[in-house]
Structures are given as structure tokens and as C-alpha cells.
Design a protein around this motif. Structure first.
Motif, PDB file in Angstrom:
ATOM      1  N   ALA A 184       0.832  -1.212   0.000  1.00 11.59           N
ATOM      2  CA  ALA A 184       0.000   0.000   0.000  1.00 11.59           C
ATOM      3  C   ALA A 184       0.859   1.252   0.000  1.00 11.59           C
ATOM      4  O   ALA A 184       0.550   2.230  -0.689  1.00 11.59           O
ATOM      5  CB  ALA A 184      -0.927  -0.007   1.212  1.00 11.59           C
ATOM      6  N   VAL A 185       1.953   1.237   0.753  1.00  8.58           N
ATOM      7  CA  VAL A 185       2.865   2.386   0.789  1.00  8.58           C
ATOM      8  C   VAL A 185       3.493   2.587  -0.588  1.00  8.58           C
ATOM      9  O   VAL A 185       3.542   3.707  -1.106  1.00  8.58           O
ATOM     10  CB  VAL A 185       3.953   2.191   1.871  1.00  8.58           C
ATOM     11  N   VAL A 186       3.971   1.517  -1.197  1.00  4.40           N
ATOM     12  CA  VAL A 186       4.613   1.608  -2.514  1.00  4.40           C
ATOM     13  C   VAL A 186       3.614   2.101  -3.558  1.00  4.40           C
ATOM     14  O   VAL A 186       3.951   2.943  -4.388  1.00  4.40           O
ATOM     15  CB  VAL A 186       5.243   0.255  -2.917  1.00  4.40           C
ATOM     16  N   GLU A 187       2.403   1.587  -3.523  1.00  2.39           N
ATOM     17  CA  GLU A 187       1.383   2.008  -4.495  1.00  2.39           C
ATOM     18  C   GLU A 187       1.024   3.481  -4.357  1.00  2.39           C
ATOM     19  O   GLU A 187       0.705   4.142  -5.336  1.00  2.39           O
ATOM     20  CB  GLU A 187       0.116   1.155  -4.359  1.00  2.39           C
ATOM     21  N   SER A 188       1.072   4.012  -3.134  1.00  2.00           N
ATOM     22  CA  SER A 188       0.697   5.407  -2.919  1.00  2.00           C
ATOM     23  C   SER A 188       1.877   6.358  -3.100  1.00  2.00           C
ATOM     24  O   SER A 188       1.710   7.575  -3.046  1.00  2.00           O
ATOM     25  CB  SER A 188       0.100   5.584  -1.523  1.00  2.00           C
ATOM     26  N   TYR A 189       3.065   5.821  -3.327  1.00  2.00           N
ATOM     27  CA  TYR A 189       4.267   6.641  -3.484  1.00  2.00           C
ATOM     28  C   TYR A 189       4.116   7.536  -4.717  1.00  2.00           C
ATOM     29  O   TYR A 189       3.741   7.075  -5.794  1.00  2.00           O
ATOM     30  CB  TYR A 189       5.497   5.739  -3.615  1.00  2.00           C
ATOM     31  N   ASP A 190       4.430   8.824  -4.555  1.00  2.02           N
ATOM     32  CA  ASP A 190       4.235   9.786  -5.647  1.00  2.02           C
ATOM     33  C   ASP A 190       5.450   9.829  -6.569  1.00  2.02           C
ATOM     34  O   ASP A 190       6.086  10.850  -6.743  1.00  2.02           O
ATOM     35  CB  ASP A 190       3.974  11.184  -5.073  1.00  2.02           C
ATOM     36  N   GLY A 191       5.767   8.730  -7.149  1.00  3.38           N
ATOM     37  CA  GLY A 191       6.893   8.583  -8.077  1.00  3.38           C
ATOM     38  C   GLY A 191       6.824   7.190  -8.643  1.00  3.38           C
ATOM     39  O   GLY A 191       5.743   6.642  -8.837  1.00  3.38           O
ATOM     40  N   TRP A 192       7.981   6.624  -8.912  1.00  4.89           N
ATOM     41  CA  TRP A 192       8.053   5.267  -9.424  1.00  4.89           C
ATOM     42  C   TRP A 192       8.967   4.449  -8.534  1.00  4.89           C
ATOM     43  O   TRP A 192      10.008   4.924  -8.087  1.00  4.89           O
ATOM     44  CB  TRP A 192       8.645   5.233 -10.833  1.00  4.89           C
ATOM     45  N   VAL A 193       8.600   3.201  -8.297  1.00  4.24           N
ATOM     46  CA  VAL A 193       9.455   2.224  -7.641  1.00  4.24           C
ATOM     47  C   VAL A 193       9.589   1.081  -8.636  1.00  4.24           C
ATOM     48  O   VAL A 193       8.598   0.480  -9.047  1.00  4.24           O
ATOM     49  CB  VAL A 193       8.860   1.715  -6.310  1.00  4.24           C
ATOM     50  N   VAL A 194      10.844   0.834  -9.055  1.00  2.75           N
ATOM     51  CA  VAL A 194      11.096  -0.139 -10.114  1.00  2.75           C
ATOM     52  C   VAL A 194      11.946  -1.270  -9.547  1.00  2.75           C
ATOM     53  O   VAL A 194      13.011  -1.025  -8.980  1.00  2.75           O
ATOM     54  CB  VAL A 194      11.847   0.513 -11.299  1.00  2.75           C
ATOM     55  N   LEU A 195      11.465  -2.522  -9.703  1.00  2.83           N
ATOM     56  CA  LEU A 195      12.217  -3.690  -9.258  1.00  2.83           C
ATOM     57  C   LEU A 195      12.833  -4.378 -10.465  1.00  2.83           C
ATOM     58  O   LEU A 195      12.154  -4.609 -11.471  1.00  2.83           O
ATOM     59  CB  LEU A 195      11.297  -4.670  -8.523  1.00  2.83           C
ATOM     60  N   PHE A 196      14.137  -4.680 -10.350  1.00  2.00           N
ATOM     61  CA  PHE A 196      14.876  -5.347 -11.420  1.00  2.00           C
ATOM     62  C   PHE A 196      15.298  -6.735 -10.956  1.00  2.00           C
ATOM     63  O   PHE A 196      15.658  -6.929  -9.789  1.00  2.00           O
ATOM     64  CB  PHE A 196      16.148  -4.556 -11.761  1.00  2.00           C
ATOM     65  N   ASP A 197      15.285  -7.704 -11.874  1.00  2.00           N
ATOM     66  CA  ASP A 197      15.811  -9.021 -11.548  1.00  2.00           C
ATOM     67  C   ASP A 197      17.331  -9.006 -11.689  1.00  2.00           C
ATOM     68  O   ASP A 197      17.927  -7.969 -11.990  1.00  2.00           O
ATOM     69  CB  ASP A 197      15.155 -10.115 -12.403  1.00  2.00           C
ATOM     70  N   GLU A 198      17.973 -10.147 -11.472  1.00  2.00           N
ATOM     71  CA  GLU A 198      19.438 -10.213 -11.506  1.00  2.00           C
ATOM     72  C   GLU A 198      20.029  -9.906 -12.880  1.00  2.00           C
ATOM     73  O   GLU A 198      21.197  -9.534 -12.981  1.00  2.00           O
ATOM     74  CB  GLU A 198      19.911 -11.593 -11.035  1.00  2.00           C
ATOM     75  N   GLN A 199      19.244 -10.057 -13.928  1.00  2.00           N
ATOM     76  CA  GLN A 199      19.715  -9.750 -15.277  1.00  2.00           C
ATOM     77  C   GLN A 199      19.458  -8.286 -15.663  1.00  2.00           C
ATOM     78  O   GLN A 199      19.767  -7.864 -16.774  1.00  2.00           O
ATOM     79  CB  GLN A 199      19.043 -10.664 -16.322  1.00  2.00           C
ATOM     80  N   GLY A 200      18.863  -7.508 -14.742  1.00  2.00           N
ATOM     81  CA  GLY A 200      18.603  -6.098 -15.008  1.00  2.00           C
ATOM     82  C   GLY A 200      17.308  -5.839 -15.760  1.00  2.00           C
ATOM     83  O   GLY A 200      17.097  -4.748 -16.275  1.00  2.00           O
ATOM     84  N   ARG A 201      16.432  -6.848 -15.811  1.00  2.00           N
ATOM     85  CA  ARG A 201      15.126  -6.650 -16.453  1.00  2.00           C
ATOM     86  C   ARG A 201      14.133  -6.147 -15.411  1.00  2.00           C
ATOM     87  O   ARG A 201      14.167  -6.554 -14.248  1.00  2.00           O
ATOM     88  CB  ARG A 201      14.614  -7.964 -17.044  1.00  2.00           C
ATOM     89  N   ILE A 202      13.250  -5.255 -15.845  1.00  4.47           N
ATOM     90  CA  ILE A 202      12.207  -4.748 -14.946  1.00  4.47           C
ATOM     91  C   ILE A 202      11.205  -5.862 -14.720  1.00  4.47           C
ATOM     92  O   ILE A 202      10.621  -6.392 -15.672  1.00  4.47           O
ATOM     93  CB  ILE A 202      11.512  -3.512 -15.558  1.00  4.47           C
ATOM     94  N   LYS A 203      11.010  -6.216 -13.445  1.00  6.61           N
ATOM     95  CA  LYS A 203      10.036  -7.256 -13.142  1.00  6.61           C
ATOM     96  C   LYS A 203       8.790  -6.714 -12.458  1.00  6.61           C
ATOM     97  O   LYS A 203       7.774  -7.390 -12.404  1.00  6.61           O
ATOM     98  CB  LYS A 203      10.657  -8.387 -12.335  1.00  6.61           C
ATOM     99  N   ASP A 204       8.887  -5.465 -11.953  1.00  3.87           N
ATOM    100  CA  ASP A 204       7.709  -4.839 -11.354  1.00  3.87           C
ATOM    101  C   ASP A 204       7.910  -3.327 -11.368  1.00  3.87           C
ATOM    102  O   ASP A 204       9.030  -2.843 -11.212  1.00  3.87           O
ATOM    103  CB  ASP A 204       7.493  -5.328  -9.925  1.00  3.87           C
ATOM    104  N   LEU A 205       6.829  -2.609 -11.539  1.00  3.11           N
ATOM    105  CA  LEU A 205       6.857  -1.148 -11.587  1.00  3.11           C
ATOM    106  C   LEU A 205       5.634  -0.665 -10.829  1.00  3.11           C
ATOM    107  O   LEU A 205       4.496  -0.989 -11.193  1.00  3.11           O
ATOM    108  CB  LEU A 205       6.816  -0.680 -13.049  1.00  3.11           C
ATOM    109  N   ARG A 206       5.870   0.098  -9.751  1.00  3.65           N
ATOM    110  CA  ARG A 206       4.780   0.544  -8.891  1.00  3.65           C
ATOM    111  C   ARG A 206       4.866   2.031  -8.629  1.00  3.65           C
ATOM    112  O   ARG A 206       5.804   2.698  -9.034  1.00  3.65           O
ATOM    113  CB  ARG A 206       4.832  -0.197  -7.552  1.00  3.65           C
ATOM    114  N   GLY A 207       3.905   2.535  -7.878  1.00  8.76           N
ATOM    115  CA  GLY A 207       3.842   3.949  -7.518  1.00  8.76           C
ATOM    116  C   GLY A 207       2.738   4.624  -8.312  1.00  8.76           C
ATOM    117  O   GLY A 207       2.280   4.112  -9.337  1.00  8.76           O
ATOM    118  N   ARG A 208       2.290   5.773  -7.822  1.00  7.94           N
ATOM    119  CA  ARG A 208       1.184   6.483  -8.490  1.00  7.94           C
ATOM    120  C   ARG A 208       1.531   6.885  -9.909  1.00  7.94           C
ATOM    121  O   ARG A 208       0.662   6.939 -10.771  1.00  7.94           O
ATOM    122  CB  ARG A 208       0.777   7.704  -7.669  1.00  7.94           C
TER     123      ARG A 208
END
Length: 182
Positions: free
Chosen positions: A6-30
Motif C-alpha cells: 500500500a505504501v509503494v502504491e501510494s508513493y508519488d513517483g516510481w518504484v522499479v524492481l529489477f531481476d538479476e539480469q537487469g530486467r524490470i520485473k515490477d513497476l509501482r507507484g502512483r
């Protein structure tokens, strides 16, 4: 974990998760909704294109190597502050990287407005036919023009930063009636 999501989803920016190969596996935030649905995993190049991805490749590489990297990126009227960090799993082993992206464009706009206003004030002081001496609350001179030099018979030199209280040169400021008689 639900609270964190819930905190990440309400964040007023972007939170980007990368796997070990540097691929985006999740992108959250408003702001993530601005990009629309993404086919994950996706590389930064696939998401942004070659030119726009280039500034992010080195920070991502360094984060995947275990380092935290923070930098600013300006694109015309927009400014972003990005922080790439290693992402650790429950075992403490690095499992990728996380990037937190803040849109700092409002601050950039305010800084540009302040710079413009400061330049305008400086121009007004310099071109005024009246003598102008600007001090701060502590009595330090912040700005002056040539006309004030003439009126106070100060001579040449830059007086910015000097105190109006600690120098004989400025004694005339404490006795304005003498100035009026000149």
C-alpha cells in the motif's frame, strides 16, 4: 507485506524492481500508471528506447554489483532524482536491484523562477537612477549600485558581504542626516 504494498502504491513517483539480469520485473507507484500496462519482464532499453535508456544503464549495472547510486536527470522542463540500490532477498543474498524515481520538476521550475527574479532584481538595482544598498537582517551588504557609491562617496570596490556596522567606511549609513546635507 500488504502494508508495504500500500505504501509503494501510494508513493508519488516510481518504484522499479529489477531481476538479476537487469530486467524490470515490477513497476509501482502512483506515476507508474502514466506508462500504461507493460509486458513484464522488460529491459530499460525496451521500455524507454536506446537514447533515453543510456543514462540509466551504468547506475543499474552498479546497483546489480551491490552499490547504491543516486543521480539527477534533467530532460528539458523535467528533472528526476533517481536512486538505484541492491535488492536483497530474505536470505540476505542480492536478488536484483530497486530504483526509486522522484519527479523533481516542480523544484526545477521554482529554481528557474527564482533565478529569473534574482536577475531581474539585480538589473533593476544596477540601472536605477537612485542609490540602492541592499542588506540582510544581520546588516551585511548583499547588493549595491554605482549611484549609492556616488551619494555616499564610497569610492571603488565591491562591498558585497561587508557589514554596515564594522567599518568606518559605512559610518555614514548610521548618520543619514550628514548624507542629506551633501
Amino acid at each position: 507485506e500488504h502494508r508495504l504494498a500500500a505504501v509503494v502504491e501510494s508513493y508519488d513517483g516510481w518504484v522499479v524492481l529489477f531481476d538479476e539480469q537487469g530486467r524490470i520485473k515490477d513497476l509501482r507507484g502512483r506515476r507508474a500508471a502514466d506508462l500504461g500496462p507493460l509486458p513484464l519482464p522488460v529491459t530499460v532499453r525496451q521500455l524507454l528506447g536506446d537514447e533515453r535508456a543510456t543514462p540509466h544503464e551504468e547506475p543499474l549495472r552498479r546497483a546489480l554489483a551491490g552499490e547504491t547510486v543516486e543521480y539527477e536527470l534533467c530532460t528539458g522542463e523535467a528533472r528526476y532524482v533517481l536512486r538505484f540500490s541492491p535488492l536483497l532477498g530474505a536470505s540476505g543474498r542480492q536478488v536484483g536491484a530497486v530504483a526509486v524515481v522522484n519527479d523533481d520538476s516542480g523544484r526545477l521550475k521554482r529554481e528557474r523562477q527564482l533565478s529569473y527574479q534574482s536577475a531581474l532584481l539585480h538589473e533593476l538595482v544596477e540601472t536605477s537612477p537612485d542609490g540602492i544598498l541592499v542588506t540582510d537582517r544581520e546588516g551585511r551588504i548583499r547588493m549595491h549600485n554605482e549611484r549609492i557609491r556616488e551619494l555616499l562617496r564610497l569610492g571603488t570596490g565591491d562591498f558585497v558581504g561587508r557589514s554596515t556596522e564594522d567599518d568606518q567606511l559605512f559610518a555614514v549609513l548610521r548618520y543619514p542626516e550628514e548624507v542629506r546635507q551633501r
